[in-house]
Design a protein around this motif. Structure first.
Motif, PDB file in Angstrom:
ATOM      1  N   GLU A 113       2.541  -6.210   1.938  1.00 62.47           N
ATOM      2  CA  GLU A 113       3.869  -5.838   2.419  1.00 62.47           C
ATOM      3  C   GLU A 113       4.805  -5.719   1.236  1.00 62.47           C
ATOM      4  O   GLU A 113       4.718  -6.505   0.282  1.00 62.47           O
ATOM      5  N   LEU A 114       5.711  -4.744   1.276  1.00 67.77           N
ATOM      6  CA  LEU A 114       6.674  -4.581   0.196  1.00 67.77           C
ATOM      7  C   LEU A 114       7.844  -5.541   0.390  1.00 67.77           C
ATOM      8  O   LEU A 114       8.263  -5.796   1.524  1.00 67.77           O
ATOM      9  N   PRO A 115       8.404  -6.077  -0.698  1.00 68.12           N
ATOM     10  CA  PRO A 115       9.630  -6.878  -0.564  1.00 68.12           C
ATOM     11  C   PRO A 115      10.765  -6.004  -0.046  1.00 68.12           C
ATOM     12  O   PRO A 115      10.877  -4.828  -0.414  1.00 68.12           O
ATOM     13  N   LYS A 116      11.596  -6.564   0.827  1.00 67.86           N
ATOM     14  CA  LYS A 116      12.653  -5.786   1.470  1.00 67.86           C
ATOM     15  C   LYS A 116      14.021  -6.406   1.237  1.00 67.86           C
ATOM     16  O   LYS A 116      14.154  -7.615   0.994  1.00 67.86           O
ATOM     17  N   ASP A 135      -7.245  -5.802   4.501  1.00 69.66           N
ATOM     18  CA  ASP A 135      -8.550  -5.195   4.803  1.00 69.66           C
ATOM     19  C   ASP A 135      -8.503  -3.679   4.922  1.00 69.66           C
ATOM     20  O   ASP A 135      -9.304  -3.076   5.651  1.00 69.66           O
ATOM     21  N   SER A 136      -7.554  -3.043   4.229  1.00 68.08           N
ATOM     22  CA  SER A 136      -7.488  -1.577   4.302  1.00 68.08           C
ATOM     23  C   SER A 136      -8.571  -0.920   3.460  1.00 68.08           C
ATOM     24  O   SER A 136      -8.972   0.216   3.725  1.00 68.08           O
ATOM     25  N   GLY A 137      -8.999  -1.616   2.406  1.00 73.67           N
ATOM     26  CA  GLY A 137     -10.006  -1.045   1.523  1.00 73.67           C
ATOM     27  C   GLY A 137      -9.443  -0.045   0.529  1.00 73.67           C
ATOM     28  O   GLY A 137     -10.201   0.536  -0.260  1.00 73.67           O
ATOM     29  N   MET A 138      -8.120   0.172   0.533  1.00 66.85           N
ATOM     30  CA  MET A 138      -7.526   1.126  -0.404  1.00 66.85           C
ATOM     31  C   MET A 138      -7.501   0.532  -1.808  1.00 66.85           C
ATOM     32  O   MET A 138      -7.195  -0.636  -2.005  1.00 66.85           O
ATOM     33  N   LEU A 150      -1.351   9.252   3.463  1.00 64.90           N
ATOM     34  CA  LEU A 150      -2.565   8.506   3.790  1.00 64.90           C
ATOM     35  C   LEU A 150      -2.296   7.590   4.979  1.00 64.90           C
ATOM     36  O   LEU A 150      -1.338   6.807   4.958  1.00 64.90           O
ATOM     37  N   PRO A 151      -3.120   7.647   6.009  1.00 63.42           N
ATOM     38  CA  PRO A 151      -2.865   6.816   7.201  1.00 63.42           C
ATOM     39  C   PRO A 151      -2.913   5.326   6.913  1.00 63.42           C
ATOM     40  O   PRO A 151      -2.279   4.541   7.621  1.00 63.42           O
ATOM     41  N   GLU A 152      -3.636   4.931   5.863  1.00 67.90           N
ATOM     42  CA  GLU A 152      -3.726   3.502   5.539  1.00 67.90           C
ATOM     43  C   GLU A 152      -2.447   2.962   4.908  1.00 67.90           C
ATOM     44  O   GLU A 152      -2.244   1.747   4.842  1.00 67.90           O
ATOM     45  N   VAL A 153      -1.582   3.855   4.410  1.00 65.78           N
ATOM     46  CA  VAL A 153      -0.353   3.436   3.733  1.00 65.78           C
ATOM     47  C   VAL A 153       0.779   3.335   4.748  1.00 65.78           C
ATOM     48  O   VAL A 153       1.201   4.335   5.333  1.00 65.78           O
ATOM     49  N   THR A 205      -0.487  -1.558   2.499  1.00 66.83           N
ATOM     50  CA  THR A 205      -1.605  -1.005   3.285  1.00 66.83           C
ATOM     51  C   THR A 205      -2.093  -1.984   4.352  1.00 66.83           C
ATOM     52  O   THR A 205      -2.926  -1.620   5.171  1.00 66.83           O
ATOM     53  N   GLY A 206      -1.556  -3.207   4.324  1.00 63.23           N
ATOM     54  CA  GLY A 206      -2.048  -4.196   5.269  1.00 63.23           C
ATOM     55  C   GLY A 206      -3.373  -4.771   4.802  1.00 63.23           C
ATOM     56  O   GLY A 206      -4.054  -4.207   3.939  1.00 63.23           O
TER      57      GLY A 206
END
Length: 527
Positions: free
Chosen positions: A498-501, A468-471, A439-442, A465-466
Motif C-alpha cells: 500500500e502507498l503512504p497517503k 501475493d500479486s507476483g508483480m 496493469l490489473p494487478e496495480v 499491488t497487494g
C-alpha cells in the motif's frame, strides 16, 4: 588563454557592428533555406559520420523529396516528421515545408501509443519516418489513416535524390502560411499542440540569433538535442541554415564521440542544452576545443560547479537561457561578460517577464520575491491547438517559479507542478502513473523524482499491488518500456502492499520522495 583572446576578438567585432553578424529579413522559412542554397551552393551543409552534403546537394535532396511529398499532400496539408537526428531528418523537414506543407515533429523513439496521441491533436496526411522506426511509425500512421514514406534505407534514399535540380518548388508560401506544430505537455502532461505560421517561426529563429549572434558562413555548428525538440529543431536544423553554416549531426549524445567531433571539425557553436550534456563532456577525455566560442545552455538547472568547471576547462561561459515551446527563447545571458551565474539572463527584445503571487491573486511581485513566472510577447502563444485561451491580457503562465533580480535578470528556482526534467526533456508523473495503472494487478501508482548527476533528475515509481500479486520490478519496467520512450521509463519501480497517503487519502509524495532517496542510496551502495 588563446580561447579568451579569440572570444574577445569576436565580441569586439560584434560590438563594432561587423556586418558578418547581420542577417537578411525573411518572411518564411522556405525562402530562407533556398536563399542559402543559392548564395553558397559549394558550402558544406550537413555532416553525419562519413556522409556529407554541400548546400547544393542539400537543395537537390530537398527538391527531390518535396516532389514526392507533393504527390500525396497538397499545399497547406500536414506532414508529420518522425525521424531521428540524421541528414534524412533535415532533408525531410525542408522538403515538406518546400512542398507547402505544415509539419509536425515527433520523437522518433515514441511508441505507437505516444505517436497516436499526437496524431489525434494534429492529424497528418503523411508521415515521414526513418528506416529504424518505420514499423512503429507505420502502425501509428495506419491508425491515423495517413500514408507513410520511409526516408533512408528501405525507402527513399538521399543518394537517389541528388540528381534532382536544386531548384525551389513553385509553391506559394507567405509569412501567414502554416509552418510547424510542436508538442508540449504544458503543465499537465497531456500533449498539447503549439502551432506557428512561417512568420512566427522566423521570429523565433531571429530571436535565437539575437540571443546568440553567429558569424555568417564562419561558424561550424554541432547539435545533440533531438530534432523533434524545440531546441533541436532550431539548433539542429533552422539556425545553422540561417547562418549559412555547416552542421555536424550527432544521432545520439555520446560524450567521447562529441568531444572528438568538436576537435575534428573545429566546432565553434555547440548547441549544448541541459546541464547533463555539459556534465558528460566534462567527464570526456580532453580534446582541443580552441575553435569553440559559443556555448548556450538551457532546459535544466545548472549547478555552480558545472558552470565554473566548464569555464575552467574551456575559458568560455555557458550562456544559460529560459525558453518554452510556447514562446521560444525568452531570456538569455548577455554575451558581453555581464552574465550572472544562477540566473537565466535578461528578457530578449519583444519579451516581457513578470512574477505573480502564488496565491492566485495575480498580484505582481517585486524583485527577489518568488512567484510564478509570466511571459508576454508577439511570439508567445495565447492558446494551444483546439483549446480555449490560456493567456490573460497576453500574459502566459509558465508553471515555473522564479524571481527577478533588481537589475532584471530572471532566476528559475522551481516548478509549480510535479513535472520532472530528465536530461532536458519534460516528463510528467501522471503519464507514467497512467501506464503503470493499466496493469490489473496495480491498484495504485505514484511517481516522484530523485536527483541524478547526469540527467538532473530521474523518475522513481511506487506501485501498490497487494499481497501475493507476483508483480516484480522487472515485469513493471518491461511494461513501461513497451509504452513509454526511454527517458520516461522509471529508474526504478518499488512494489509495496500500500502507498503512504496524506490525510486526504492521496499518495503522500513528500514521504515517497524521502523513500525514493533512501531506496536509491541503498541500491547504489549495494552495487
Amino acid at each position: 588563454m588563446q580561447k579568451s583572446k579569440t572570444r574577445s576578438e569576436i565580441l569586439r567585432r560584434l560590438s563594432e557592428g561587423d556586418p558578418v553578424f547581420t542577417r537578411k529579413e525573411y518572411s518564411d522559412v522556405v525562402t530562407m533555406f533556398w536563399d542559402t542554397v543559392e548564395a553558397c551552393p559549394d558550402q558544406l551543409a550537413l555532416v553525419e559520420g562519413g556522409r556529407s552534403l554541400s548546400y547544393a546537394q542539400f537543395g537537390a535532396a530537398v527538391a527531390g523529396l518535396a516532389a514526392r511529398i507533393s504527390q500525396i499532400v497538397p499545399p497547406s496539408g500536414r506532414v508529420a516528421i518522425c525521424i531521428p537526428n540524421s541528414i534524412e531528418a533535415n532533408v525531410a523537414i525542408y522538403a515538406a515545408l518546400s512542398a507547402g506543407a505544415e509539419i509536425s515533429t515527433a520523437n522518433a523513439e515514441y511508441t505507437p501509443r505516444e505517436l497516436g496521441a499526437l496524431f489525434e491533436i494534429a492529424p497528418p496526411g503523411l508521415v515521414l519516418a526513418g528506416e529504424r522506426n518505420s514499423n512503429v511509425a507505420g502502425e501509428a500512421a495506419d491508425n491515423a489513416h495517413a500514408q507513410l514514406i520511409t526516408v533512408g534505407e528501405g525507402g527513399i534514399a538521399i543518394e537517389q535524390l541528388l540528381d534532382t535540380q536544386p531548384t525551389r518548388p513553385e509553391v506559394k508560401i507567405t509569412g501567414e502560411s502554416p509552418c510547424i506544430i510542436m508538442f508540449t505537455g504544458g503543465s499537465t502532461g497531456t500533449p498539447k499542440g503549439v502551432q506557428r505560421s512561417h512568420r512566427s517561426e522566423m521570429s523565433i529563429i531571429k530571436a535565437m540569433h539575437t540571443a546568440w549572434p553567429t558569424r555568417d558562413q564562419e561558424e561550424v555548428w554541432l547539435n545533440v538535442a533531438p530534432i523533434s525538440h524545440v531546441w533541436g529543431t532550431h539548433m539542429g536544423c533552422f539556425n545553422p541554415v540561417y547562418g549559412r553554416s555547416p552542421l555536424i549531426i550527432v544521432p545520439r549524445f555520446q560524450p567521447d564521440l562529441v568531444a572528438r567531433l568538436m576537435e575534428e571539425h573545429r566546432v565553434s557553436v555547440f548547441s549544448g542544452g541541459p546541464a547533463a550534456i555539459y556534465q558528460g563532456l566534462l567527464a570526456a577525455p580532453d580534446t582541443d576545443l580552441s575553435a569553440l566560442w559559443l556555448c548556450p545552455g538551457g532546459g535544466s538547472v545548472f549547478s555552480r560547479q558545472t558552470l565554473s568547471s566548464w569555464e575552467a576547462k574551456t575559458g568560455l561561459p555557458i550562456l544559460e537561457a529560459f525558453g518554452m515551446t510556447e514562446g521560444g527563447p525568452l531570456t538569455a545571458q548577455p554575451l558581453d561578460g555581464t552574465h550572472q551565474y544562477g540566473t537565466t539572463g535578461l528578457p530578449l527584445p519583444g519579451i516581457e517577464v513578470a512574477i505573480a503571487a502564488l496565491d492566485g491573486s495575480g498580484k505582481r511581485l517585486p524583485a527577489n520575491e518568488n512567484g510564478e513566472i509570466l511571459i508576454r510577447g508577439e511570439r508567445v502563444i495565447d492558446r494551444y491547438m483546439g483549446l480555449p485561451p490560456v493567456a490573460e491580457d497576453g500574459w502566459l503562465p509558465t508553471g515555473d517559479i522564479g524571481f527577478t533580480t533588481p537589475d532584471g535578470f530572471l532566476a528559475v528556482v522551481d516548478r509549480k507542478k510535479d513535472m520532472l526534467i530528465v536530461a532536458g526533456f519534460n516528463v510528467y508523473p501522471s503519464e507514467i502513473e497512467e501506464v503503470l495503472s493499466l496493469l490489473p494487478e496495480v491498484s495504485d501508482a505514484a511517481v516522484v523524482s530523485v536527483a541524478d548527476d547526469r540527467k538532473g533528475e530521474v523518475p522513481i515509481a511506487f506501485v501498490a499491488t497487494g499481497p501475493d500479486s507476483g508483480m516484480t520490478e522487472e515485469v513493471l519496467l518491461s511494461h513501461c518500456a513497451e509504452r513509454l520512450t526511454s527517458y520516461k521509463i522509471p529508474q526504478a519501480v518499488v512494489v509495496l502492499d500500500e502507498l503512504p497517503k496524506t490525510p486526504a487519502r492521496k499518495p503522500d509524495k513528500r514521504r515517497l520522495g524521502e523513500m525514493a532517496k533512501q531506496f536509491m542510496q541503498k541500491r547504489k551502495g549495494s552495487k
